[in-house]
Design a protein around this motif. Sequence first.
Motif, PDB file in Angstrom:
ATOM      1  N   ILE A 178       0.910  -1.142  -0.154  1.00 47.37           N
ATOM      2  CA  ILE A 178      -0.037   0.017  -0.163  1.00 47.37           C
ATOM      3  C   ILE A 178       0.974   1.291  -0.124  1.00 47.37           C
ATOM      4  O   ILE A 178       0.467   2.173  -0.772  1.00 47.37           O
ATOM      5  N   GLY A 179       2.048   1.398   0.948  1.00 46.69           N
ATOM      6  CA  GLY A 179       2.781   2.262   1.065  1.00 46.69           C
ATOM      7  C   GLY A 179       3.628   2.687  -0.618  1.00 46.69           C
ATOM      8  O   GLY A 179       3.604   3.886  -1.007  1.00 46.69           O
ATOM      9  N   ARG A 180       3.914   1.330  -1.257  1.00 46.96           N
ATOM     10  CA  ARG A 180       4.536   1.681  -2.581  1.00 46.96           C
ATOM     11  C   ARG A 180       3.256   1.990  -3.562  1.00 46.96           C
ATOM     12  O   ARG A 180       3.585   2.928  -4.381  1.00 46.96           O
ATOM     13  N   ALA A 181       2.072   1.727  -3.260  1.00 51.40           N
ATOM     14  CA  ALA A 181       1.191   2.263  -4.262  1.00 51.40           C
ATOM     15  C   ALA A 181       0.749   3.457  -4.254  1.00 51.40           C
ATOM     16  O   ALA A 181       0.630   4.400  -5.187  1.00 51.40           O
ATOM     17  N   LEU A 182       0.749   4.159  -2.769  1.00 52.93           N
ATOM     18  CA  LEU A 182       0.636   5.586  -2.577  1.00 52.93           C
ATOM     19  C   LEU A 182       1.593   6.358  -3.153  1.00 52.93           C
ATOM     20  O   LEU A 182       1.491   7.550  -3.866  1.00 52.93           O
ATOM     21  N   LEU A 183       3.071   6.122  -2.785  1.00 55.90           N
ATOM     22  CA  LEU A 183       3.876   6.592  -3.510  1.00 55.90           C
ATOM     23  C   LEU A 183       4.049   6.743  -4.991  1.00 55.90           C
ATOM     24  O   LEU A 183       4.364   7.570  -5.559  1.00 55.90           O
ATOM     25  N   GLY A 184       3.745   5.354  -5.605  1.00 54.01           N
ATOM     26  CA  GLY A 184       3.683   5.479  -7.308  1.00 54.01           C
ATOM     27  C   GLY A 184       2.576   6.378  -7.600  1.00 54.01           C
ATOM     28  O   GLY A 184       2.763   7.172  -8.404  1.00 54.01           O
ATOM     29  N   ALA A 185       1.287   6.672  -6.903  1.00 52.56           N
ATOM     30  CA  ALA A 185       0.357   7.268  -7.390  1.00 52.56           C
ATOM     31  C   ALA A 185       0.931   9.041  -7.385  1.00 52.56           C
ATOM     32  O   ALA A 185       0.682   9.719  -7.982  1.00 52.56           O
ATOM     33  N   ALA A 186       1.800   9.070  -6.156  1.00 51.24           N
ATOM     34  CA  ALA A 186       2.271  10.572  -6.189  1.00 51.24           C
ATOM     35  C   ALA A 186       3.014  11.018  -7.240  1.00 51.24           C
ATOM     36  O   ALA A 186       3.065  12.066  -7.529  1.00 51.24           O
ATOM     37  N   LEU A 187       4.136   9.739  -7.403  1.00 51.13           N
ATOM     38  CA  LEU A 187       5.072  10.074  -8.646  1.00 51.13           C
ATOM     39  C   LEU A 187       4.319  10.395  -9.868  1.00 51.13           C
ATOM     40  O   LEU A 187       4.598  11.175 -10.493  1.00 51.13           O
ATOM     41  N   ASP A 188       2.997   9.735 -10.038  1.00 50.27           N
ATOM     42  CA  ASP A 188       2.260   9.977 -11.233  1.00 50.27           C
ATOM     43  C   ASP A 188       1.599  11.176 -11.371  1.00 50.27           C
ATOM     44  O   ASP A 188       1.715  11.971 -12.220  1.00 50.27           O
ATOM     45  N   VAL A 189       1.271  11.542 -10.234  1.00 48.58           N
ATOM     46  CA  VAL A 189       0.686  13.054  -9.981  1.00 48.58           C
ATOM     47  C   VAL A 189       1.919  14.019 -10.336  1.00 48.58           C
ATOM     48  O   VAL A 189       1.570  15.101 -11.111  1.00 48.58           O
ATOM     49  N   VAL A 190       2.940  13.915  -9.669  1.00 47.88           N
ATOM     50  CA  VAL A 190       4.068  14.999  -9.992  1.00 47.88           C
ATOM     51  C   VAL A 190       4.360  14.938 -11.422  1.00 47.88           C
ATOM     52  O   VAL A 190       4.451  15.810 -12.150  1.00 47.88           O
ATOM     53  N   SER A 191       4.742  13.679 -12.119  1.00 44.94           N
ATOM     54  CA  SER A 191       5.132  13.712 -13.345  1.00 44.94           C
ATOM     55  C   SER A 191       4.095  14.033 -14.484  1.00 44.94           C
ATOM     56  O   SER A 191       4.536  14.708 -15.433  1.00 44.94           O
ATOM     57  N   ALA A 192       2.864  13.876 -14.016  1.00 43.47           N
ATOM     58  CA  ALA A 192       1.726  14.311 -14.893  1.00 43.47           C
ATOM     59  C   ALA A 192       1.400  15.960 -14.727  1.00 43.47           C
ATOM     60  O   ALA A 192       1.235  16.623 -15.904  1.00 43.47           O
ATOM     61  N   ASN A 193       1.727  16.606 -13.621  1.00 43.33           N
ATOM     62  CA  ASN A 193       1.261  17.981 -13.424  1.00 43.33           C
ATOM     63  C   ASN A 193       2.472  18.892 -13.307  1.00 43.33           C
ATOM     64  O   ASN A 193       2.167  19.900 -13.431  1.00 43.33           O
ATOM     65  N   GLU A 194       3.661  18.330 -12.935  1.00 40.83           N
ATOM     66  CA  GLU A 194       4.733  19.469 -12.821  1.00 40.83           C
ATOM     67  C   GLU A 194       5.710  19.463 -13.760  1.00 40.83           C
ATOM     68  O   GLU A 194       5.655  18.394 -14.710  1.00 40.83           O
ATOM     69  N   ARG A 195       6.602  20.675 -13.735  1.00 36.42           N
ATOM     70  CA  ARG A 195       7.608  20.443 -14.916  1.00 36.42           C
ATOM     71  C   ARG A 195       8.538  19.518 -14.629  1.00 36.42           C
ATOM     72  O   ARG A 195       8.906  19.145 -13.307  1.00 36.42           O
ATOM     73  N   ARG A 196       9.266  19.057 -15.615  1.00 33.28           N
ATOM     74  CA  ARG A 196      10.384  18.156 -15.476  1.00 33.28           C
ATOM     75  C   ARG A 196      11.325  18.566 -14.485  1.00 33.28           C
ATOM     76  O   ARG A 196      11.778  19.901 -14.432  1.00 33.28           O
TER      77      ARG A 196
END
Length: 326
Positions: free
Chosen positions: A107-125
């Motif tokens: 679950i921790g890995r899934a939450l952090l994976g989702a956070a990484l997705d949010v960051v790479s989708a919405n933030e600049r490189r």
Amino acid sequence: MPASRTEVAVTQESLTPDTAAAVLALAVLGEDADGIAPLSEQVLLRVRHASTRPTHLVARLRGAGAGTADGAGALVGYLVLQPGGGERAAELVAELVVHPAHRRHGIGRALLGAALDVVSANERRGTTLKIWAHGDRPEAAALAEHLGFVRDRILLQMRRPTSTPLPDVSVPDGVRIRTFRPGADDDAWVVLNARAFADHPEQAYVTVEDLRERQQESWFDPAGFFLAERVEDDRLVGFHWTKVHERPAPAGEVYVVGLHPDAQGTGLGLALTVTGLAHLAALGLPIVLLYADETNAGAVRMYERLGFRTHHTDVEYARRVVDRAG
Ligand SMILES: CC(C)(COP(=O)(O)OP(=O)(O)OC[C@H]1O[C@@H](n2cnc3c(N)ncnc32)[C@H](O)[C@@H]1OP(=O)(O)O)[C@@H](O)C(=O)NCCC(=O)NCCS
């Protein structure tokens, strides 16, 4: 790795009162299991006020009958993602907690994976994702390192018994210490705080709105919020904001001490600190705690001289997010 894994769905949610209550309950469960609060005070405030400012990621058990307390739909993990380091910094900071009965199921890995997705989708490189791990626990280190994060910053929690006598200190000439007046002092305090913490990744960006949110908290007491002002023109030059914790055990806190750059090196920091410590001792609290950046050697030395010792450390992990694969 356990034989069976709990199936969860991780989604971004806005906080309804029920979800906010479930997140707060999860934070208490985590604290009871680990002996340390997994979410900071600032995050708990955002949850309690159901703030839409941060991104809230929630892990719920999959299956039918959503919404029950411990069946399908139950909230078993939470991750908050907020901008860090001010408006211009390409930095997001996460805190997360997984239900103690559902750990080592990914679950921790899934939450952090989702956070990484949010960051790479919405933030600049090149945005950096940071995670606070309170208490420097091995499972947090294992998860962070497993996902490519490195230790970036260490915060010491220091403690001092109030039974230790305080030194006699005097307030520098031309300065007086008084207590905070809610409303009247808000704007001047925010300006002073920004000057005092110009290089600080979080404290420099406290707004009048943030200050007013804290004034509504049950612990807020202007009698424990000390301001130093110049006698000649009433200009604020320093402050010591103390706090009283009821839980998990009664304790005082040196919440924030800040000095205008012009007032540094005059002995005012020590005078303000001792004034606040005397106030907390007079309330009958057995200990006083504080947080200090490990690299802030001057402050750590002053606190050690006053009898503070390191109780535990919090670690901030960091990883640059180039893209989801990176
Ligand atoms: C740290 C925490 C979030 C981990 O959550 P979790 O759901 O149990 O973690 P996961 O099951 O997703 O673990 C993913 C990987 O992290 C590592 N890991 C996690 N917990 C571990 C532990 N107790 N011991 C060793 N490795 C661990 C493993 O590599 C694991 O992969 P594996 O199970 O395939 O071996 C959870 O223990 C927690 O809520 N702790 C309190 C709050 C906290 O420390 N937050 C900061 C997190 S950086």
